[in-house]
Design an enzyme around this catalytic site. Structure first.
Site, short mmCIF file in Angstrom:
data_model
loop_
_atom_site.label_atom_id
_atom_site.label_comp_id
_atom_site.label_asym_id
_atom_site.label_seq_id
_atom_site.Cartn_x
_atom_site.Cartn_y
_atom_site.Cartn_z
N GLN A 1 8.86 -3.30 16.62
CA GLN A 1 9.70 -3.88 15.45
C GLN A 1 10.96 -3.42 15.17
O GLN A 1 12.04 -3.72 15.14
CB GLN A 1 8.98 -4.37 14.27
CG GLN A 1 9.47 -5.24 13.05
CD GLN A 1 8.74 -5.59 12.05
OE1 GLN A 1 8.11 -6.53 12.07
NE2 GLN A 1 8.77 -4.62 11.06
N HIS B 1 0.92 -1.07 0.11
CA HIS B 1 -0.02 -0.22 0.14
C HIS B 1 0.95 1.25 0.03
O HIS B 1 1.98 1.15 -0.12
CB HIS B 1 -0.87 0.14 1.30
CG HIS B 1 -0.41 -0.09 2.56
ND1 HIS B 1 0.57 0.59 3.12
CD2 HIS B 1 -0.39 -1.40 3.36
CE1 HIS B 1 1.10 0.07 4.20
NE2 HIS B 1 0.35 -1.23 4.55
N GLN C 1 6.84 -16.08 12.01
CA GLN C 1 6.33 -14.83 12.97
C GLN C 1 4.84 -14.96 13.45
O GLN C 1 4.27 -14.06 14.09
CB GLN C 1 6.60 -13.50 12.39
CG GLN C 1 5.74 -13.15 11.23
CD GLN C 1 6.63 -11.90 10.45
OE1 GLN C 1 7.54 -11.81 10.14
NE2 GLN C 1 5.71 -10.61 10.84
N GLY D 1 8.95 0.73 8.73
CA GLY D 1 7.76 1.66 8.99
C GLY D 1 7.52 2.42 10.59
O GLY D 1 7.69 1.06 11.27
N GLN D 2 7.25 3.25 10.81
CA GLN D 2 7.12 3.57 12.25
C GLN D 2 6.03 2.97 13.04
O GLN D 2 5.79 2.65 14.02
CB GLN D 2 6.93 5.00 12.39
CG GLN D 2 6.83 5.70 13.95
CD GLN D 2 6.71 6.91 14.07
OE1 GLN D 2 7.14 8.05 13.25
NE2 GLN D 2 5.63 7.25 14.98
N HIS E 1 4.04 1.27 1.99
CA HIS E 1 5.35 0.45 1.55
C HIS E 1 5.77 1.42 0.49
O HIS E 1 7.11 1.46 0.20
CB HIS E 1 4.73 -0.71 0.98
CG HIS E 1 4.30 -1.68 1.90
ND1 HIS E 1 2.99 -2.16 2.16
CD2 HIS E 1 4.91 -2.76 2.55
CE1 HIS E 1 2.85 -2.85 3.06
NE2 HIS E 1 3.88 -3.13 3.38
#
Length: 311
Positions: A153, A34, A61, A147-148, A37
């Protein structure tokens, strides 16, 4: 743009770039791409000579009762987004390519993986950093982009890189949001229209706390409760916590260092996460420090007026 499905074929291609000293950027994804990304890819394209995107729904995961089988997939659409975004290489392995028969080794995260999502998804971050370590070894990027929105992570991966001397620069890109503030996520596709509307309360609560912080509120409990008051429409508020932005340690009192207000909640059967950063302004300079800065500025101005001196 080239697509590779095996480690060997990707490595053979990358060997042609490495001797030229080209800077390799890497965006690891699980697909169903999206605009969030696209923002990661744009950062890589801007900073690097070659951008590699991996698309791999990593089974290790996911927990036993999580959404591995129904995780959204749209490979043709993903390829088109990558092509228009300027991606150089796409790596699309299957599970047996990453975890061949006889695979036994995992990477164990430390305390930074224990709170927040780590407390509710046992083994999740072990799976994340095991596959990230493998992908880093396969691609050997100079820079990797995350990504924040997946704030914990990012912290776990930064710790991984430091602890194991992986030599990859980690760049965290701000969360991309819908016009109403809702954080983009591949799992948003699970939401019905009604659930999507209810889920807006998560970002609304985070922004309310952020506004209170910007207005001068520093008490961690008050900030959390300010956010919580806006989040009553969710079906289950799994956690809402204020954590040190660097260490993820709890902040029990006043927020005097950069912090992250993080939330995970269920809306219907869909688990959503989000966060905002709370960053105190720099401390005011003392009179003595102001005097030193003023003196330095005046010296530079005087030197400029005199012109450069010959040696």
């Amino acid at each position: 743009m080239q697509t590779f499905r095996t480690i060997k074929s990707l490595d053979q291609c990358l060997k042609g770039y490495r001797p030229a000293g080209l800077r390799v950027g890497f965006v690891p994804t699980m697909g169903f791409l999206h605009e969030g990304h696209r923002a990661l890819i744009a950062e890589s394209v801007a900073r690097c000579d070659i951008t590699v995107v991996s698309i791999f729904v990593n089974p290790t995961q996911f927990g036993p009762h999580e959404d591995l089988e129904r995780y959204p997939r749209a490979l043709e659409r993903d390829h088109e987004l990558c092509r228009t975004a300027g991606v150089s290489l796409i790596f699309v392995p299957n599970a047996s390519e990453i975890y061949p028969p006889g695979f036994q080794t995992s990477v164990e995260p430390g305390p930074v993986a224990e709170p927040l999502c780590g407390a509710f998804r046992p083994g999740h971050f072990r799976g994340v950093i095991t596959v990230v370590t493998k992908l880093f070894n396969i691609v050997q990027p100079d820079v990797a982009f995350f990504g924040q929105k997946d704030f914990q992570q990012c912290a776990v991966i930064r710790q991984l890189v430091r602890d194991l001397n992986l030599g990859v620069e980690i760049v965290t890109v701000p969360t991309v949001r819908e016009p109403d503030g809702f954080a983009l996520s591949s799992r948003n596709s699970y939401l019905s229209a009604a659930d999507r509307e209810r889920a807006r309360c998560l970002s609304r609560g985070l922004f309310a706390a952020q506004a209170a912080f910007q207005a001068g509120e520093r008490d961690s409990r008050t900030l959390v409760e300010t956010a919580r008051a806006q989040m009553m429409e969710v079906d289950c508020l799994q956690y809402l916590e204020l954590r040190d932005a660097g260490t993820l340690e709890a902040i029990p009192g006043l927020v005097e260092q950069p912090a992250a207000l993080c939330v995970a909640a269920y809306v219907g059967a869909t688990r959503l996460i989000d966060n905002v950063l709370l960053t105190p302004p720099p401390a005011a300079l003392s009179d003595h420090e102001l005097e030193l800065v003023s003196h330095a500025i005046n010296r530079q101005a005087t030197a400029g007026a005199e012109g450069p001196r010959s040696s």
